[in-house]
Structures are given as C-alpha cells and as structure tokens.
Design a protein around this motif. Structure first.
Motif, PDB file in Angstrom:
ATOM      1  N   UNK A   1      28.573   4.852  56.816  1.00 14.63           N
ATOM      2  CA  UNK A   1      28.481   3.392  56.971  1.00 14.63           C
ATOM      3  C   UNK A   1      27.137   3.116  57.235  1.00 14.63           C
ATOM      4  N   UNK A   2      26.209   3.797  57.830  1.00 15.30           N
ATOM      5  CA  UNK A   2      24.818   3.636  58.189  1.00 15.30           C
ATOM      6  C   UNK A   2      24.046   3.492  56.591  1.00 15.30           C
ATOM      7  N   UNK A   3      23.057   2.488  56.655  1.00 17.05           N
ATOM      8  CA  UNK A   3      22.434   2.022  55.464  1.00 17.05           C
ATOM      9  C   UNK A   3      21.681   3.177  54.880  1.00 17.05           C
ATOM     10  N   UNK A   4      21.142   3.787  55.498  1.00 18.83           N
ATOM     11  CA  UNK A   4      20.101   4.884  55.023  1.00 18.83           C
ATOM     12  C   UNK A   4      21.210   6.283  54.406  1.00 18.83           C
ATOM     13  N   UNK A   5      21.940   6.272  55.303  1.00 18.92           N
ATOM     14  CA  UNK A   5      22.955   7.590  54.550  1.00 18.92           C
ATOM     15  C   UNK A   5      23.862   6.964  53.503  1.00 18.92           C
TER      16      UNK A   5
ATOM     17  N   UNK B   1      20.568  -3.629  49.933  1.00 15.22           N
ATOM     18  CA  UNK B   1      21.147  -3.494  51.251  1.00 15.22           C
ATOM     19  C   UNK B   1      21.004  -4.723  51.962  1.00 15.22           C
ATOM     20  N   UNK B   2      21.896  -5.385  52.601  1.00 15.56           N
ATOM     21  CA  UNK B   2      21.718  -6.594  53.677  1.00 15.56           C
ATOM     22  C   UNK B   2      22.099  -6.242  54.800  1.00 15.56           C
TER      23      UNK B   2
ATOM     24  N   UNK C   1      31.946  -2.203  64.873  1.00 15.71           N
ATOM     25  CA  UNK C   1      30.379  -1.966  64.845  1.00 15.71           C
ATOM     26  C   UNK C   1      29.863  -1.392  63.636  1.00 15.71           C
ATOM     27  N   UNK C   2      28.568  -1.668  62.929  1.00 16.22           N
ATOM     28  CA  UNK C   2      28.387  -1.142  61.535  1.00 16.22           C
ATOM     29  C   UNK C   2      28.939  -1.632  60.582  1.00 16.22           C
ATOM     30  N   UNK C   3      29.971  -2.717  60.677  1.00 14.82           N
ATOM     31  CA  UNK C   3      30.471  -3.429  59.584  1.00 14.82           C
ATOM     32  C   UNK C   3      30.419  -4.864  59.783  1.00 14.82           C
ATOM     33  N   UNK C   4      29.754  -5.422  60.660  1.00 15.03           N
ATOM     34  CA  UNK C   4      29.760  -6.844  60.782  1.00 15.03           C
ATOM     35  C   UNK C   4      29.074  -7.332  59.650  1.00 15.03           C
ATOM     36  N   UNK C   5      29.484  -8.364  59.059  1.00 16.96           N
ATOM     37  CA  UNK C   5      29.257  -9.000  58.014  1.00 16.96           C
ATOM     38  C   UNK C   5      29.258 -10.654  58.174  1.00 16.96           C
ATOM     39  N   UNK C   6      28.415 -11.428  57.417  1.00 18.22           N
ATOM     40  CA  UNK C   6      28.367 -12.635  57.486  1.00 18.22           C
ATOM     41  C   UNK C   6      29.689 -13.666  56.895  1.00 18.22           C
ATOM     42  N   UNK C   7      30.378 -12.919  56.441  1.00 11.03           N
ATOM     43  CA  UNK C   7      31.848 -13.353  55.825  1.00 11.03           C
ATOM     44  C   UNK C   7      32.913 -13.344  57.186  1.00 11.03           C
TER      45      UNK C   7
END
Length: 195
Positions: free
Chosen positions: A59-63, A75-76, A133-139
């Motif tokens: 889930x981490x962006x770089x990974x 990636x946002x 955690x790690x999944x929070x989104x603006x939607x």
C-alpha cells in the motif's frame, strides 16, 4: 447536475481495474456511500472511477509504484492536518502529488487561518474518517473537514491514484474529475516539490 456521458474506465500499470461503484467490498463504507451519491449526480463517476485490489503490504506509494509499474506522478497522497483558531479546531485533508509534500507550515496554515497546523494523529484520523491508515482518501471524508486538492491534478491527462479507505485496494480517476469531487477546494501550489 450531470457531466458529459460515459467516461472510459481509467487504468494504470498492471493492476486489474474495475468500476469502483461495482465493488463496494473494496471500499471503506464512507467511500462507497460517497461514490454512490456522487455517481447519482454525475454520470461520469460510474465508469470514470476505478478500483483495484492490491496486496496490503504494497500500500505504501513507493512500494506500490515499484511492484506494479506505476508512474510516481500519478500517485495522490492524502494527509490530514488540523489547527486551532481560538477554541475552534479546523481540519483539512490535503491531496497532493506524491512527487511533492503538502505545504503544511505555510500554505495549509494560511488556508485554515490558524497559528499552527500539524498532522492529525493517526488514531484520530482513522477513527474519525472510518478509513484505514495508509488508505485515507478524499472521497467520503467527514462533512466538517475541508478537502484541499493541488491544482496540478487539473492538468489535462492527469491521473489521481489514491487510497480507497482500505489498505487492500486503490482508487484511480482522472485528476480533473477529482477536482470536481463535491466539496473539493482546488489550491495552487498546495504541494511543494521535494528536494
């Protein structure tokens, strides 16, 4: 108010993308509810917002970008910031390209009109958003939170790859569509380019 008809399902990398409204099991409850409501007023959402299942360990962006061949500029990152003005706490979710960092100390602080802004503690952010955690989104964020989105996502062809509320999936939509998410405030230079 409806937007133009049928938007093509966005895809990126080697992930198996499907329409997000068709897979509420891959979305946190508030995200599923917000997407369904948004799709009811904008027909582009049903086909224009995709979801893909991922390994939660990636889930981490770089990974995620490395494992699935995803461009970092798509990636946002969504971070939750808070500050106080007198007795009133002001909370905002800030969505910036992963190639930048949210300008919390200057831009966000001024937008919130607070003396000091800092990241909301993880436990509060996850509990109040009902997202992982790690999944929070603006939607689907709480109604009292402001949602600030970097203007870079308005660029033609921009994509926004972000959390789904869960660590085991990701949302993908056109950046300009993200900028039209109900309640979003588009902000110039919300993110500052790293190093």
């Amino acid at each position: 108010m409806s937007g133009p008809a049928a938007t093509a399902l966005p895809t990126l990398g080697d992930l198996a993308w499907v329409p997000a409204v068709a897979r509420p099991d891959l979305l946190a409850d508030p995200v599923a509810a917000a997407l369904t409501a948004w799709a009811g007023v904008d027909e582009r959402v049903a086909s224009g917002v995709a979801v893909a299942e991922i390994d939660p360990d990636h889930a981490d962006t770089a990974t995620l970008n490395t494992v699935h061949g995803l461009p970092p500029e798509a990636s946002a990152n969504c971070v939750v910031v808070a500050g106080r003005r007198g007795e009133v706490e002001r909370v905002a979710a800030c969505v910036v390209p992963a190639t930048t960092s949210a300008d919390v100390n200057t831009r966000v602080r001024k937008l919130l009109d607070v003396r000091k802004a800092s990241f909301l503690p993880t436990e509060r952010a996850t509990a109040e958003s009902a997202m992982e955690y790690g999944g929070i989104t603006p939607v689907g964020l709480p109604a009292g939170w402001r949602v600030l989105v970097d203007e870079r996502f308005r660029a033609p062809g921009a994509l926004a790859l972000m959390g789904s509320g869960l660590r085991r999936s990701k949302l993908l939509m056109a950046g300009p569509l993200l900028c039209e998410l109900p309640g979003v405030e588009v902000v110039t230079d919300l993110g500052v380019v790293r190093g």
